[in-house]
Design a protein around this motif. Structure first.
Motif, PDB file in Angstrom:
ATOM      1  N   LEU A 171      -1.359  -2.002   0.196  1.00 45.69           N
ATOM      2  CA  LEU A 171      -0.541  -2.110   1.401  1.00 45.69           C
ATOM      3  C   LEU A 171      -0.301  -3.587   1.715  1.00 45.69           C
ATOM      4  N   PRO A 172       0.893  -4.135   1.436  1.00 44.86           N
ATOM      5  CA  PRO A 172       1.182  -5.533   1.781  1.00 44.86           C
ATOM      6  C   PRO A 172       1.139  -5.737   3.302  1.00 44.86           C
ATOM      7  N   LEU A 173       0.621  -6.891   3.717  1.00 43.16           N
ATOM      8  CA  LEU A 173       0.597  -7.254   5.129  1.00 43.16           C
ATOM      9  C   LEU A 173       1.911  -7.956   5.475  1.00 43.16           C
ATOM     10  N   THR A 174       2.606  -7.432   6.478  1.00 41.37           N
ATOM     11  CA  THR A 174       3.912  -7.961   6.861  1.00 41.37           C
ATOM     12  C   THR A 174       3.895  -8.314   8.345  1.00 41.37           C
ATOM     13  N   GLY A 175       5.073  -8.393   8.950  1.00 41.56           N
ATOM     14  CA  GLY A 175       5.160  -8.687  10.378  1.00 41.56           C
ATOM     15  C   GLY A 175       4.723 -10.107  10.677  1.00 41.56           C
ATOM     16  N   GLU A 176       3.763 -10.278  11.585  1.00 44.01           N
ATOM     17  CA  GLU A 176       3.335 -11.591  12.041  1.00 44.01           C
ATOM     18  C   GLU A 176       2.206 -12.187  11.198  1.00 44.01           C
ATOM     19  N   TRP A 177       1.797 -11.499  10.151  1.00 46.45           N
ATOM     20  CA  TRP A 177       0.693 -12.014   9.341  1.00 46.45           C
ATOM     21  C   TRP A 177       1.048 -13.369   8.728  1.00 46.45           C
ATOM     22  N   VAL A 178       0.114 -14.336   8.839  1.00 47.27           N
ATOM     23  CA  VAL A 178       0.244 -15.652   8.217  1.00 47.27           C
ATOM     24  C   VAL A 178      -0.946 -15.824   7.281  1.00 47.27           C
ATOM     25  N   GLN A 179      -0.685 -15.923   5.986  1.00 48.14           N
ATOM     26  CA  GLN A 179      -1.763 -15.964   5.004  1.00 48.14           C
ATOM     27  C   GLN A 179      -2.524 -17.281   5.054  1.00 48.14           C
ATOM     28  N   GLY A 180      -1.809 -18.403   5.127  1.00 47.31           N
ATOM     29  CA  GLY A 180      -2.478 -19.695   5.081  1.00 47.31           C
ATOM     30  C   GLY A 180      -2.887 -20.055   3.665  1.00 47.31           C
ATOM     31  N   THR A 181      -3.619 -21.157   3.512  1.00 47.27           N
ATOM     32  CA  THR A 181      -3.971 -21.660   2.187  1.00 47.27           C
ATOM     33  C   THR A 181      -5.417 -21.385   1.794  1.00 47.27           C
ATOM     34  N   GLY A 182      -6.261 -20.984   2.735  1.00 43.51           N
ATOM     35  CA  GLY A 182      -7.655 -20.707   2.419  1.00 43.51           C
ATOM     36  C   GLY A 182      -7.911 -19.213   2.349  1.00 43.51           C
ATOM     37  N   PHE A 183      -9.147 -18.811   2.681  1.00 40.86           N
ATOM     38  CA  PHE A 183      -9.488 -17.401   2.743  1.00 40.86           C
ATOM     39  C   PHE A 183      -8.645 -16.735   3.824  1.00 40.86           C
ATOM     40  N   GLY A 184      -8.001 -15.640   3.478  1.00 36.93           N
ATOM     41  CA  GLY A 184      -7.162 -14.928   4.434  1.00 36.93           C
ATOM     42  C   GLY A 184      -7.900 -13.765   5.059  1.00 36.93           C
ATOM     43  N   ALA A 185      -7.431 -12.532   4.776  1.00 35.96           N
ATOM     44  CA  ALA A 185      -8.032 -11.347   5.384  1.00 35.96           C
ATOM     45  C   ALA A 185      -9.501 -11.232   4.985  1.00 35.96           C
ATOM     46  N   ASN A 186     -10.342 -11.040   5.983  1.00 39.44           N
ATOM     47  CA  ASN A 186     -11.778 -10.955   5.720  1.00 39.44           C
ATOM     48  C   ASN A 186     -12.328  -9.687   6.370  1.00 39.44           C
ATOM     49  N   GLY A 187     -12.934  -9.805   7.557  1.00 39.19           N
ATOM     50  CA  GLY A 187     -13.492  -8.632   8.217  1.00 39.19           C
ATOM     51  C   GLY A 187     -12.419  -7.648   8.647  1.00 39.19           C
ATOM     52  N   ILE A 188     -12.792  -6.361   8.663  1.00 35.41           N
ATOM     53  CA  ILE A 188     -11.857  -5.304   9.041  1.00 35.41           C
ATOM     54  C   ILE A 188     -12.577  -4.265   9.875  1.00 35.41           C
ATOM     55  N   SER A 189     -11.855  -3.737  10.871  1.00 34.01           N
ATOM     56  CA  SER A 189     -12.376  -2.685  11.726  1.00 34.01           C
ATOM     57  C   SER A 189     -11.206  -1.812  12.152  1.00 34.01           C
ATOM     58  N   THR A 190     -11.451  -0.882  13.055  1.00 35.28           N
ATOM     59  CA  THR A 190     -10.388  -0.065  13.634  1.00 35.28           C
ATOM     60  C   THR A 190     -10.227  -0.425  15.102  1.00 35.28           C
ATOM     61  N   THR A 191      -9.085  -0.085  15.669  1.00 35.64           N
ATOM     62  CA  THR A 191      -8.866  -0.271  17.099  1.00 35.64           C
ATOM     63  C   THR A 191      -9.658   0.780  17.874  1.00 35.64           C
TER      64      THR A 191
END
Length: 320
Positions: A171-191
């Motif tokens: 699932l590609p991350l779209t919308g307002e996601w900004v990857q940046g140059t270092g470590f991106g997505a890390n921890g994950i939870s639910t709302t």
């Protein structure tokens, strides 16, 4: 031959504990019922992820070789229950049926392990490209994994009884996601409603609400609070705990039901703890009863076969 390791609690923690009790093997363990504030892990283990219970049992994954180590939170005693494949075991979550979902880091894989037998029930290749599969959260129908190297999540289907399916989806991350140059997505939870995902970007310090159907990411309004170095996350009701690894801190946030807004209500820092049980680059977090448990990865300490590692227990006060 790989060793099985039995460890125990430290006797002197800077707090009053019951007398220690020698075991048959000569290793000293805290008596049943103490729930120590510091739990020793095997020397050289290099922990990262943690998963809990049900019950006072925790599992930890090794970055060094992928071993899975099971610990009693009540006594601090533990043993390796599943030998790793020689690649990392990082973020982990367990389900009610005793299955452990393990993110495989740079291997680009996810493993599902039976905690009763240590058997690998499934080994899924999530990607063959450059990746770091870092953390995982379980929902009723899926296990969702983050990739810190690529702006995308991975979904592994779960069946009606929670058993792992064969289908995996990127699932590609779209919308307002900004990857940046270092470590991106890390921890994950639910709302809090369970209808969307929450993902922290370690480098930018931003928290996003992600639609699991489309991948559209919306930045969560935290009132100016930053989550740089954000690592493992745990949501309990509307309280979100975010581990900020190299600054030795846990940010405690109060979320709206939708997960689109939140505010910082408290921080738990190394300075709040006795030196003997303090943080040394904690990475992930789990909750049992009124306490949080955090393994210390010690990223700033050279990793050798004799480097010591431990788990810190702190009170999980949510703030106001």
């Amino acid at each position: 031959m790989r060793r099985l390791v039995l460890t125990c609690t430290a006797a002197a923690l800077g707090v009053a504990l019951s007398p220690v009790v020698p075991t048959a093997s000569g290793v000293t363990a805290a008596p049943t019922g103490t729930f120590p504030d510091r739990i020793e892990l095997p020397d050289g283990f290099q922990p990262e992820g943690i998963a809990l219970g049900p019950g006072p049992t925790a599992w930890f994954g090794s970055r060094a070789d992928g071993d899975i180590y099971e610990v009693s939170l009540r006594t601090g005693e533990g043993t390796v229950i599943s030998e790793g494949p020689g690649t990392p075991s990082v973020g982990m979550k367990s389900d009610r049926q005793g299955r452990l979902y393990v993110a495989g880091g740079s291997s680009g894989t996810a493993r599902i392990i039976d905690t009763e037998t240590g058997a690998v029930l499934a080994d899924r290749t999530l990607t063959t490209g450059a990746s770091f599969v870092n953390d995982v959260v379980l929902t009723r129908t899926a296990a969702w994994f983050t990739d810190s190297s690529q702006p995308q999540l991975y979904r592994v289907d779960r069946g009606a009884g929670g058993e792992p399916g064969t289908a995996t989806t990127t699932l590609p991350l779209t919308g307002e996601w900004v990857q940046g140059t270092g470590f991106g997505a890390n921890g994950i939870s639910t709302t809090p409603t369970g209808r969307a995902l929450l993902v922290v970007n370690s480098t930018t310090g931003l928290l996003y609400r992600v639609d699991p159907a489309t991948g559209e990411a919306t930045q969560v309004d935290l009132g100016g609070a930053s989550l740089t170095m954000g690592d493992g996350m745990l949501r309990h009701g509307r309280t979100l705990y975010v581990v900020r690894n190299r600054i030795n801190e846990v940010a405690v946030l109060r979320l709206s039901r939708s997960g689109l807004t939140g505010r910082l209500v408290r921080t738990i820092t190394a300075g709040d703890l006795p030196a003997s049980t303090s943080f040394d680059v904690p990475t992930t977090v789990a909750k049992f009863g009124s306490h949080l448990y955090l393994p210390n990865a010690r990223f700033t300490t050279p990793a050798t076969p004799t480097t010591d590692y431990w788990v810190t227990r702190v009170r999980a006060k949510a703030g106001s």
